[in-house]
Design a protein around this motif. Structure first.
Motif, PDB file in Angstrom:
ATOM      1  N   PHE A  29       0.229  -1.021  -0.470  1.00  0.00           N
ATOM      2  CA  PHE A  29      -0.174  -0.314  -0.485  1.00  0.00           C
ATOM      3  C   PHE A  29       0.527   1.442  -0.268  1.00  0.00           C
ATOM      4  O   PHE A  29       0.585   2.289  -0.728  1.00  0.00           O
ATOM      5  N   SER A  30       1.945   1.382   0.524  1.00  0.00           N
ATOM      6  CA  SER A  30       3.158   2.426   1.395  1.00  0.00           C
ATOM      7  C   SER A  30       3.278   2.738  -0.581  1.00  0.00           C
ATOM      8  O   SER A  30       3.009   4.000  -1.246  1.00  0.00           O
ATOM      9  N   ILE A  31       4.120   1.575  -1.468  1.00  0.00           N
ATOM     10  CA  ILE A  31       4.681   1.651  -2.085  1.00  0.00           C
ATOM     11  C   ILE A  31       3.495   2.164  -3.589  1.00  0.00           C
ATOM     12  O   ILE A  31       3.573   3.219  -4.524  1.00  0.00           O
ATOM     13  N   GLY A  32       2.594   1.557  -3.203  1.00  0.00           N
ATOM     14  CA  GLY A  32       1.448   2.017  -4.550  1.00  0.00           C
ATOM     15  C   GLY A  32       0.654   4.218  -4.202  1.00  0.00           C
ATOM     16  O   GLY A  32       0.901   3.854  -5.046  1.00  0.00           O
ATOM     17  N   ILE A  33       0.709   4.067  -2.716  1.00  0.00           N
ATOM     18  CA  ILE A  33       0.346   5.123  -2.551  1.00  0.00           C
ATOM     19  C   ILE A  33       1.458   6.508  -3.373  1.00  0.00           C
ATOM     20  O   ILE A  33       1.004   7.463  -3.763  1.00  0.00           O
ATOM     21  N   GLY A  34       2.713   5.779  -3.286  1.00  0.00           N
ATOM     22  CA  GLY A  34       3.822   6.927  -3.385  1.00  0.00           C
ATOM     23  C   GLY A  34       3.592   6.462  -4.331  1.00  0.00           C
ATOM     24  O   GLY A  34       3.899   7.790  -5.686  1.00  0.00           O
ATOM     25  N   LEU A  35       3.845   6.025  -6.051  1.00  0.00           N
ATOM     26  CA  LEU A  35       4.482   5.376  -7.051  1.00  0.00           C
ATOM     27  C   LEU A  35       2.726   6.079  -8.007  1.00  0.00           C
ATOM     28  O   LEU A  35       2.460   7.322  -8.262  1.00  0.00           O
ATOM     29  N   GLY A  36       1.664   6.358  -7.061  1.00  0.00           N
ATOM     30  CA  GLY A  36       0.863   6.558  -7.644  1.00  0.00           C
ATOM     31  C   GLY A  36       0.425   8.329  -7.152  1.00  0.00           C
ATOM     32  O   GLY A  36      -0.360   8.830  -8.220  1.00  0.00           O
ATOM     33  N   ALA A  37       0.816   9.103  -5.896  1.00  0.00           N
ATOM     34  CA  ALA A  37       0.803   9.795  -6.347  1.00  0.00           C
ATOM     35  C   ALA A  37       1.942  10.880  -7.354  1.00  0.00           C
ATOM     36  O   ALA A  37       1.931  12.183  -7.822  1.00  0.00           O
ATOM     37  N   ALA A  38       2.772  10.557  -7.130  1.00  0.00           N
ATOM     38  CA  ALA A  38       3.977  10.779  -8.280  1.00  0.00           C
ATOM     39  C   ALA A  38       3.933  10.890  -9.665  1.00  0.00           C
ATOM     40  O   ALA A  38       3.831  11.377 -10.498  1.00  0.00           O
ATOM     41  N   ILE A  39       3.130   9.862 -10.317  1.00  0.00           N
ATOM     42  CA  ILE A  39       2.309   9.806 -11.603  1.00  0.00           C
ATOM     43  C   ILE A  39       1.160  10.995 -11.568  1.00  0.00           C
ATOM     44  O   ILE A  39       1.030  11.605 -12.558  1.00  0.00           O
ATOM     45  N   VAL A  40       0.419  11.263 -11.089  1.00  0.00           N
ATOM     46  CA  VAL A  40      -0.673  12.114 -10.884  1.00  0.00           C
ATOM     47  C   VAL A  40       0.004  13.675 -10.715  1.00  0.00           C
ATOM     48  O   VAL A  40      -0.234  14.212 -11.640  1.00  0.00           O
ATOM     49  N   SER A  41       1.258  13.360 -10.492  1.00  0.00           N
ATOM     50  CA  SER A  41       1.301  14.583 -10.250  1.00  0.00           C
ATOM     51  C   SER A  41       2.412  14.741 -11.324  1.00  0.00           C
ATOM     52  O   SER A  41       2.553  16.297 -11.367  1.00  0.00           O
ATOM     53  N   PHE A  42       3.057  14.511 -11.835  1.00  0.00           N
ATOM     54  CA  PHE A  42       4.318  14.818 -13.267  1.00  0.00           C
ATOM     55  C   PHE A  42       2.605  14.580 -14.187  1.00  0.00           C
ATOM     56  O   PHE A  42       3.006  15.547 -14.936  1.00  0.00           O
ATOM     57  N   LEU A  43       2.068  14.087 -14.537  1.00  0.00           N
ATOM     58  CA  LEU A  43       1.291  14.372 -15.658  1.00  0.00           C
ATOM     59  C   LEU A  43      -0.092  15.377 -15.443  1.00  0.00           C
ATOM     60  O   LEU A  43      -0.257  16.153 -16.385  1.00  0.00           O
ATOM     61  N   ILE A  44       0.418  15.638 -13.180  1.00  0.00           N
ATOM     62  CA  ILE A  44      -0.319  16.704 -14.100  1.00  0.00           C
ATOM     63  C   ILE A  44       0.240  18.069 -14.476  1.00  0.00           C
ATOM     64  O   ILE A  44       0.191  19.445 -15.354  1.00  0.00           O
ATOM     65  N   MET A  45       1.832  18.465 -12.906  1.00  0.00           N
ATOM     66  CA  MET A  45       2.433  19.211 -14.154  1.00  0.00           C
ATOM     67  C   MET A  45       2.568  19.288 -15.641  1.00  0.00           C
ATOM     68  O   MET A  45       2.500  20.396 -15.837  1.00  0.00           O
ATOM     69  N   LYS A  46       3.109  17.984 -16.383  1.00  0.00           N
ATOM     70  CA  LYS A  46       3.150  18.143 -17.646  1.00  0.00           C
ATOM     71  C   LYS A  46       1.907  18.882 -18.331  1.00  0.00           C
ATOM     72  O   LYS A  46       1.857  19.645 -19.481  1.00  0.00           O
ATOM     73  N   GLY A  47       0.567  18.590 -17.941  1.00  0.00           N
ATOM     74  CA  GLY A  47      -0.549  19.073 -18.642  1.00  0.00           C
ATOM     75  C   GLY A  47      -1.145  20.587 -18.293  1.00  0.00           C
ATOM     76  O   GLY A  47      -1.356  21.344 -19.190  1.00  0.00           O
ATOM     77  N   PHE A  48      -0.491  20.749 -17.144  1.00  0.00           N
ATOM     78  CA  PHE A  48      -0.602  22.464 -16.492  1.00  0.00           C
ATOM     79  C   PHE A  48       0.752  23.423 -17.796  1.00  0.00           C
ATOM     80  O   PHE A  48       0.494  24.465 -17.867  1.00  0.00           O
ATOM     81  N   GLN A  49       1.994  22.580 -17.553  1.00  0.00           N
ATOM     82  CA  GLN A  49       3.256  23.086 -18.363  1.00  0.00           C
ATOM     83  C   GLN A  49       2.580  23.481 -20.048  1.00  0.00           C
ATOM     84  O   GLN A  49       2.741  24.554 -20.768  1.00  0.00           O
ATOM     85  N   GLU A  50       2.153  22.922 -20.735  1.00  0.00           N
ATOM     86  CA  GLU A  50       1.231  22.242 -22.366  1.00  0.00           C
ATOM     87  C   GLU A  50       0.230  23.486 -22.169  1.00  0.00           C
ATOM     88  O   GLU A  50       0.945  24.198 -23.022  1.00  0.00           O
ATOM     89  N   THR A  51      -0.850  22.884 -21.346  1.00  0.00           N
ATOM     90  CA  THR A  51      -1.385  23.525 -21.526  1.00  0.00           C
ATOM     91  C   THR A  51      -1.262  25.512 -21.482  1.00  0.00           C
ATOM     92  O   THR A  51      -1.244  26.311 -22.665  1.00  0.00           O
ATOM     93  N   VAL A  52      -0.235  26.069 -20.628  1.00  0.00           N
ATOM     94  CA  VAL A  52      -0.157  27.734 -20.884  1.00  0.00           C
ATOM     95  C   VAL A  52       1.231  27.464 -21.806  1.00  0.00           C
ATOM     96  O   VAL A  52       0.746  28.143 -22.769  1.00  0.00           O
ATOM     97  N   LYS A  53       1.798  27.064 -22.157  1.00  0.00           N
ATOM     98  CA  LYS A  53       2.825  26.823 -23.876  1.00  0.00           C
ATOM     99  C   LYS A  53       1.912  26.866 -25.178  1.00  0.00           C
ATOM    100  O   LYS A  53       1.871  27.663 -25.573  1.00  0.00           O
ATOM    101  N   ASN A  54       1.196  26.427 -24.967  1.00  0.00           N
ATOM    102  CA  ASN A  54       0.275  25.866 -25.194  1.00  0.00           C
ATOM    103  C   ASN A  54      -0.587  27.271 -26.041  1.00  0.00           C
ATOM    104  O   ASN A  54      -1.485  28.442 -27.638  1.00  0.00           O
TER     105      ASN A  54
END
Length: 406
Positions: A29-54
């Motif tokens: 559970f600890s590994i799953g929560i950690g990796l899940g949080a990392a995936i969500v954070s990075f995909l949101i960050m990339k989405g945010f950066q690309e949206t503003v840049k576009n």
């Protein structure tokens, strides 16, 4: 079969109930929560950066060519825009589209309000398709074969301030000597949410109107906006275009014009990387604690294996295999959590944002599978290496004391 792996599998089957089972679930559970949080954070960050840049790129292109001048005047210096890159964009690497533009300052006047604006003049070459994602209402300017179009597209902020709707007429007074004004019809309303750069002051009209006001010929414009095929290779296009231009022309990246925004977006990457470091640290500490508990629980088994001639390497491998099994299960859970949440947000957009603060109305998701794979690989390698630390305790276990351990 590998003996360490065989013993590890037997232990895992025996530990499906009781305290060990709970420890295993906590680790997964600890590994799953950690990796899940990392995936969500990075995909949101990339989405945010690309949206503003576009949004910025759709309004200004990736590269801008203007007349080089030492004059401090706010008026644009006209240039003959029919240069080689405009006529033959296919000759240049990574160039997708080229369009001319000009700017003219003025005042929009209604019966009750007055607002300072900058008209951005564009022509038939304007990439309407890239801009349409910012168009909220109405339609873009319909260019005429001769003369100029008495039409304009305004922002939602200007529309709300002046209480103007599509189909209304506005009077724009232009700053020049002698002053001139034009009555223009609002055909569309756009919104980028980048109010300090575009929405609060920029309206879009026909470049031929600005040419007429400035007494320019049809071959003159304020500059060129160049769109590239690959944003990561902007410098390649800029270098090729710069070498072919006259010395009185200047080319610059749009990211340099809006440097503060792009530096802020890069700062977000650093913050998310720090978050990933914190997540990995927490996961590693949890795994160290869990493996130590598993070692303590199997102290008698360790003593027995040592008494039978088992070496430290063999016994450590048993717990490493157990740890890797937990990591792999945790990675599967983490991918399910992270990708599942991102998919739900991508499809249903249930998390909203204040567009005036975040430049967008919903939390964006950008699918970068290479980042997901890299996060999985990084988590697996880091946590696996950390597993070697608690297993070092095994080398200090005395067989006699271990067998008597209770």
């Amino acid at each position: 079969m590998n003996l360490s792996y065989f013993i590890s599998k037997r232990i895992s089957r025996e530990q499906k109930q009781g305290f060990s089972s709970t420890i295993h679930k906590i680790a997964i559970f600890s590994i799953g929560i950690g990796l899940g949080a990392a995936i969500v954070s990075f995909l949101i960050m990339k989405g945010f950066q690309e949206t503003v840049k576009n949004k910025i790129y759709s309004f200004s292109g990736h590269l801008v060519v203007t007349r080089f001048t030492m004059n401090n005047s706010t008026d644009e210096q006209p240039m003959k825009y029919g240069i080689d890159v405009y006529k033959h964009p296919d000759k240049y690497p990574n160039v997708r589209h080229v369009q001319e533009f000009s700017h003219k300052a003025g005042l929009v006047k209604t019966d009750t309000e007055v607002l300072g604006v900058v008209m951005k003049g564009v022509g038939k070459s304007f990439d309407v398709k890239s801009f349409e994602e910012n168009l909220l209402e109405g339609k873009f300017i319909q260019f005429q074969d001769s003369g100029y179009a008495n039409q304009v597209v305004i922002s939602k902020i200007i529309s709300d301030k002046l209480n103007i709707k599509t189909g209304d007429n506005i009077i724009v007074h232009f700053f020049q000597n002698p002053p001139r004004f034009r009555k223009l019809k609002v055909t569309g309303i756009y919104e980028t949410n980048l109010s300090e750069y575009f929405d609060s002051k920029v309206i879009i009209g026909d470049i031929r109107l600005i040419q007429r006001l400035n007494d320019w010929s049809d071959s003159l414009a304020g500059g060129l906006e160049i769109f590239t095929k690959d944003v990561d290779r902007i410098d390649d296009a800029g270098m090729a275009i710069g070498q072919a231009m006259d010395f009185d022309l200047n080319i610059e990246r749009v990211s340099d014009r809006y440097q503060q925004v792009f530096e802020w977006l890069n700062l977000l990457s650093r913050q998310v990387n720090i978050l990933l470091g914190i997540i990995l640290t927490v996961v590693c500490v949890n795994m160290i604690s869990i493996v130590l508990i598993l070692v303590m629980e199997r102290t008698q088994m360790i003593g027995m294996l040592k008494a039978l001639g088992g070496g430290d390497k063999l016994i450590r491998s048993i717990f490493v295999y157990q740890g890797i099994s937990l990591i792999l299960k945790g990675l599967m859970l983490g991918n399910a959590i992270g990708l599942g949440l991102c998919y739900l947000q991508y499809q249903f957009k249930f998390i909203k944002l204040n567009p005036h603060d975040y430049y967008m109305s919903v939390v964006p998701i950008s699918w970068h599978w290479e980042i997901v794979g890299l996060l999985n690989l990084t988590t697996f390698l880091v946590v696996t290496v950390v597993l070697l630390v608690p297993t070092m305790v095994i080398t200090r276990v005395s067989p006699i004391k271990a067998i008597r351990f209770d």
